[in-house]
Motif scaffolding. Sequence first.
Motif, PDB file in Angstrom:
ATOM      1  N   VAL A 126       0.915  -1.263   0.032  1.00  0.00           N
ATOM      2  CA  VAL A 126       0.077  -0.084   0.071  1.00  0.00           C
ATOM      3  C   VAL A 126       0.686   1.324   0.010  1.00  0.00           C
ATOM      4  O   VAL A 126       0.586   2.217  -0.842  1.00  0.00           O
ATOM      5  CB  VAL A 126      -0.817   0.054   1.100  1.00  0.00           C
ATOM      6  N   TYR A 127       1.806   1.401   0.681  1.00  0.00           N
ATOM      7  CA  TYR A 127       2.738   2.407   0.769  1.00  0.00           C
ATOM      8  C   TYR A 127       3.618   2.624  -0.340  1.00  0.00           C
ATOM      9  O   TYR A 127       3.650   3.766  -0.958  1.00  0.00           O
ATOM     10  CB  TYR A 127       3.855   2.299   1.972  1.00  0.00           C
ATOM     11  N   ARG A 128       3.986   1.660  -1.163  1.00  0.00           N
ATOM     12  CA  ARG A 128       4.806   1.942  -2.279  1.00  0.00           C
ATOM     13  C   ARG A 128       4.000   1.755  -3.399  1.00  0.00           C
ATOM     14  O   ARG A 128       4.562   2.749  -4.462  1.00  0.00           O
ATOM     15  CB  ARG A 128       5.694   0.459  -2.401  1.00  0.00           C
ATOM     16  N   CYS A 129       2.843   1.482  -3.590  1.00  0.00           N
ATOM     17  CA  CYS A 129       2.057   1.541  -4.847  1.00  0.00           C
ATOM     18  C   CYS A 129       0.960   2.276  -4.788  1.00  0.00           C
ATOM     19  O   CYS A 129       0.444   2.908  -5.803  1.00  0.00           O
ATOM     20  CB  CYS A 129       1.667   0.004  -5.338  1.00  0.00           C
ATOM     21  N   LEU A 130       0.497   2.669  -3.745  1.00  0.00           N
ATOM     22  CA  LEU A 130      -1.086   3.107  -3.640  1.00  0.00           C
ATOM     23  C   LEU A 130      -1.082   4.722  -3.140  1.00  0.00           C
ATOM     24  O   LEU A 130      -1.815   5.528  -3.692  1.00  0.00           O
ATOM     25  CB  LEU A 130      -2.098   2.515  -2.808  1.00  0.00           C
ATOM     26  N   LEU A 131      -0.175   4.894  -2.170  1.00  0.00           N
ATOM     27  CA  LEU A 131      -0.235   6.411  -1.401  1.00  0.00           C
ATOM     28  C   LEU A 131       0.391   7.248  -2.484  1.00  0.00           C
ATOM     29  O   LEU A 131       1.445   7.043  -3.254  1.00  0.00           O
ATOM     30  CB  LEU A 131       0.490   6.226  -0.149  1.00  0.00           C
ATOM     31  N   THR A 132      -0.178   8.532  -2.346  1.00  0.00           N
ATOM     32  CA  THR A 132       0.534   9.773  -3.119  1.00  0.00           C
ATOM     33  C   THR A 132       1.555   9.985  -2.481  1.00  0.00           C
ATOM     34  O   THR A 132       2.091   9.784  -1.258  1.00  0.00           O
ATOM     35  CB  THR A 132      -0.615  10.786  -3.167  1.00  0.00           C
ATOM     36  N   ALA A 133       2.212  11.320  -2.864  1.00  0.00           N
ATOM     37  CA  ALA A 133       3.494  11.836  -2.017  1.00  0.00           C
ATOM     38  C   ALA A 133       3.015  12.211  -0.634  1.00  0.00           C
ATOM     39  O   ALA A 133       3.864  12.311   0.392  1.00  0.00           O
ATOM     40  CB  ALA A 133       4.139  12.871  -2.969  1.00  0.00           C
ATOM     41  N   GLU A 134       2.036  13.218  -0.663  1.00  0.00           N
ATOM     42  CA  GLU A 134       1.589  13.578   0.628  1.00  0.00           C
ATOM     43  C   GLU A 134       1.229  12.755   1.532  1.00  0.00           C
ATOM     44  O   GLU A 134       1.463  12.631   2.706  1.00  0.00           O
ATOM     45  CB  GLU A 134       0.317  14.690   0.234  1.00  0.00           C
ATOM     46  N   GLN A 135       0.537  11.625   1.182  1.00  0.00           N
ATOM     47  CA  GLN A 135       0.099  10.557   1.828  1.00  0.00           C
ATOM     48  C   GLN A 135       1.065  10.047   2.596  1.00  0.00           C
ATOM     49  O   GLN A 135       1.444   9.552   3.691  1.00  0.00           O
ATOM     50  CB  GLN A 135      -0.781   9.536   1.043  1.00  0.00           C
ATOM     51  N   LYS A 136       2.344   9.815   1.619  1.00  0.00           N
ATOM     52  CA  LYS A 136       3.390   9.135   2.202  1.00  0.00           C
ATOM     53  C   LYS A 136       4.126   9.808   3.113  1.00  0.00           C
ATOM     54  O   LYS A 136       4.860   9.206   4.211  1.00  0.00           O
ATOM     55  CB  LYS A 136       4.430   8.852   1.009  1.00  0.00           C
ATOM     56  N   ARG A 137       4.085  11.116   2.991  1.00  0.00           N
ATOM     57  CA  ARG A 137       4.944  11.928   4.058  1.00  0.00           C
ATOM     58  C   ARG A 137       4.011  11.917   5.583  1.00  0.00           C
ATOM     59  O   ARG A 137       4.717  11.790   6.640  1.00  0.00           O
ATOM     60  CB  ARG A 137       4.770  13.624   3.648  1.00  0.00           C
ATOM     61  N   LEU A 138       2.735  11.848   5.317  1.00  0.00           N
ATOM     62  CA  LEU A 138       2.067  11.745   6.712  1.00  0.00           C
ATOM     63  C   LEU A 138       2.158  10.560   6.991  1.00  0.00           C
ATOM     64  O   LEU A 138       2.590   9.882   8.503  1.00  0.00           O
ATOM     65  CB  LEU A 138       0.436  11.703   6.305  1.00  0.00           C
ATOM     66  N   TYR A 139       2.139   9.439   6.336  1.00  0.00           N
ATOM     67  CA  TYR A 139       2.653   7.819   6.906  1.00  0.00           C
ATOM     68  C   TYR A 139       3.881   7.713   7.225  1.00  0.00           C
ATOM     69  O   TYR A 139       4.032   7.096   8.456  1.00  0.00           O
ATOM     70  CB  TYR A 139       2.452   6.917   5.591  1.00  0.00           C
ATOM     71  N   GLY A 143       5.640   0.882  12.045  1.00  0.00           N
ATOM     72  CA  GLY A 143       6.919   1.475  12.260  1.00  0.00           C
ATOM     73  C   GLY A 143       8.283   1.038  11.778  1.00  0.00           C
ATOM     74  O   GLY A 143       9.147   1.595  11.608  1.00  0.00           O
ATOM     75  N   ARG A 144       8.274  -0.335  11.390  1.00  0.00           N
ATOM     76  CA  ARG A 144       9.500  -1.005  10.821  1.00  0.00           C
ATOM     77  C   ARG A 144       9.422  -1.263   9.227  1.00  0.00           C
ATOM     78  O   ARG A 144      10.047  -1.875   8.650  1.00  0.00           O
ATOM     79  CB  ARG A 144       9.602  -2.212  11.419  1.00  0.00           C
ATOM     80  N   GLN A 145       8.382  -0.490   8.522  1.00  0.00           N
ATOM     81  CA  GLN A 145       8.436  -0.305   7.277  1.00  0.00           C
ATOM     82  C   GLN A 145       9.443   0.595   6.523  1.00  0.00           C
ATOM     83  O   GLN A 145      10.031   1.418   7.215  1.00  0.00           O
ATOM     84  CB  GLN A 145       7.046   0.263   6.569  1.00  0.00           C
ATOM     85  N   PHE A 146       9.655   0.247   5.271  1.00  0.00           N
ATOM     86  CA  PHE A 146      10.651   1.163   4.572  1.00  0.00           C
ATOM     87  C   PHE A 146       9.954   2.368   4.301  1.00  0.00           C
ATOM     88  O   PHE A 146       8.724   2.492   3.744  1.00  0.00           O
ATOM     89  CB  PHE A 146      11.159   0.566   3.327  1.00  0.00           C
ATOM     90  N   LEU A 147      10.782   3.522   4.688  1.00  0.00           N
ATOM     91  CA  LEU A 147      10.411   4.801   4.528  1.00  0.00           C
ATOM     92  C   LEU A 147      11.118   5.598   3.542  1.00  0.00           C
ATOM     93  O   LEU A 147      12.196   5.643   3.752  1.00  0.00           O
ATOM     94  CB  LEU A 147      10.021   5.467   5.936  1.00  0.00           C
ATOM     95  N   GLU A 148      10.594   6.391   2.489  1.00  0.00           N
ATOM     96  CA  GLU A 148      11.070   7.229   1.848  1.00  0.00           C
ATOM     97  C   GLU A 148      11.605   8.683   2.575  1.00  0.00           C
ATOM     98  O   GLU A 148      10.860   9.112   3.420  1.00  0.00           O
ATOM     99  CB  GLU A 148      10.463   7.838   0.374  1.00  0.00           C
ATOM    100  N   PRO A 149      12.736   9.257   2.339  1.00  0.00           N
ATOM    101  CA  PRO A 149      13.089  10.335   3.123  1.00  0.00           C
ATOM    102  C   PRO A 149      12.097  11.520   2.927  1.00  0.00           C
ATOM    103  O   PRO A 149      11.503  12.005   2.044  1.00  0.00           O
ATOM    104  CB  PRO A 149      14.555  10.797   2.564  1.00  0.00           C
ATOM    105  N   LEU A 150      11.846  12.329   4.092  1.00  0.00           N
ATOM    106  CA  LEU A 150      10.858  13.564   4.039  1.00  0.00           C
ATOM    107  C   LEU A 150      11.429  14.578   3.281  1.00  0.00           C
ATOM    108  O   LEU A 150      10.643  15.211   2.727  1.00  0.00           O
ATOM    109  CB  LEU A 150      10.620  13.610   5.584  1.00  0.00           C
ATOM    110  N   GLU A 151      12.850  14.688   3.556  1.00  0.00           N
ATOM    111  CA  GLU A 151      13.474  16.078   2.815  1.00  0.00           C
ATOM    112  C   GLU A 151      14.261  15.615   1.625  1.00  0.00           C
ATOM    113  O   GLU A 151      14.840  14.558   1.741  1.00  0.00           O
ATOM    114  CB  GLU A 151      14.229  16.947   3.757  1.00  0.00           C
ATOM    115  N   PRO A 152      14.291  16.415   0.586  1.00  0.00           N
ATOM    116  CA  PRO A 152      15.121  16.408  -0.608  1.00  0.00           C
ATOM    117  C   PRO A 152      16.568  16.193  -0.170  1.00  0.00           C
ATOM    118  O   PRO A 152      16.852  17.076   0.732  1.00  0.00           O
ATOM    119  CB  PRO A 152      15.013  17.465  -1.664  1.00  0.00           C
ATOM    120  N   GLY A 153      17.220  15.419  -0.578  1.00  0.00           N
ATOM    121  CA  GLY A 153      18.789  15.258  -0.198  1.00  0.00           C
ATOM    122  C   GLY A 153      18.914  14.544   0.957  1.00  0.00           C
ATOM    123  O   GLY A 153      20.198  14.373   1.383  1.00  0.00           O
ATOM    124  N   GLN A 154      18.088  14.088   1.792  1.00  0.00           N
ATOM    125  CA  GLN A 154      18.152  13.352   3.059  1.00  0.00           C
ATOM    126  C   GLN A 154      18.566  12.040   2.619  1.00  0.00           C
ATOM    127  O   GLN A 154      18.134  11.377   1.635  1.00  0.00           O
ATOM    128  CB  GLN A 154      16.730  13.347   3.815  1.00  0.00           C
TER     129      GLN A 154
END
Length: 367
Positions: A49-62, A254-265
Amino acid sequence: MTISYTLKVANSHFGGFSKLLFRWKGSIYKLLYKEFIVFVVLYTVLSLVYRCLLTAEQKRLYTKVAQYCNRSTDLIPISFVLGFYVTLIVNRWWAQYTSIPLPDQLMCVISSNVHGKDERGRILRRTLIRYANLSAVLILRSVSTRVLKRFPTMDHVVEAGFMTQDERKKFESLHSDFNKYWVPCVWFTNLAAQARREGRVRDDVALRLLMDELNLYRAKCSMLFHYDWISIPLVYTQVVTIAVYSFFAFCLIGRQFLEPLEPGQEEELDMYVPLSTLLQFFFYAGWLKVAEQIINPFGEDDDDFETNKLIDRNLQVSLLSVDDMYQNLPPATKDKYWNEPAAQPPYTMATAAETLKPSFLGSTFDM
């Protein structure tokens, strides 16, 4: 049935415990595989769900929610709570086993103190030990599902020979709102007193010995009843269960793979299979399942007590000792070492090396 691997670990050697990891019956894999599959499926669903269905904003909240959940796992003292709970359960488990009444001491006292090779003496000895076995069967029917399935009614107890029809009528005529496992013990005391009046028990010291051994036997029956009545406080079991389930509920997010919140992070390493989290689940949830299995060892799990086999063994050896073995002794003769000042039993070739080891002289003997 009880799973025994004692022979496999009699000697320590390379890979000794590793070989035990491939056994299925009685293993942690058999206990835990359903919960493990559920956890893996839920983790995979959230990851997709995180990788395929959420938008960028939804990913930030997640991501923020996942970071909060990951920090929250440190607030649950799961190792302390589980460790203390399982230690309590294991101690209780062994104490319950040592409380199972065994007739060995009682049958020796009956065989040596209730006399008479005639039919009356034989009836007295066999009836006394049968009353003791009957008391154990009655209490085990009350606490063990295996025994209750074997003797679901008093008809089955009578048919098995633990009780006669007349004894059953006496037993059922005694009205009590409580468990009546103690009734055969009272019959035992009355019959022993009658044997004393008949001279079958030759003095009051022997009668006292019979009563003392019976009371020890009855006390074990009573302890089984109390272990069944007084459980580990339910609130403690609930606290432990909630702690484990909530810990892994937080881990799912909490143990899911997460994309960085800020660019360059710096981006985290994407481990598609969360090996460390799965190992944690295996250890902690497995710990809880161990407690679940042995909290009541009188059920039908792989490692629960073989109560029916104990009943068979106790009846057979106790009747043998008070009947066929009564005054049936081998002749007393001079032993093999009669004229030898220092007895030395022989060694086989397999144990000959042990003769080269130092004797029991103390560690400082050759100093």
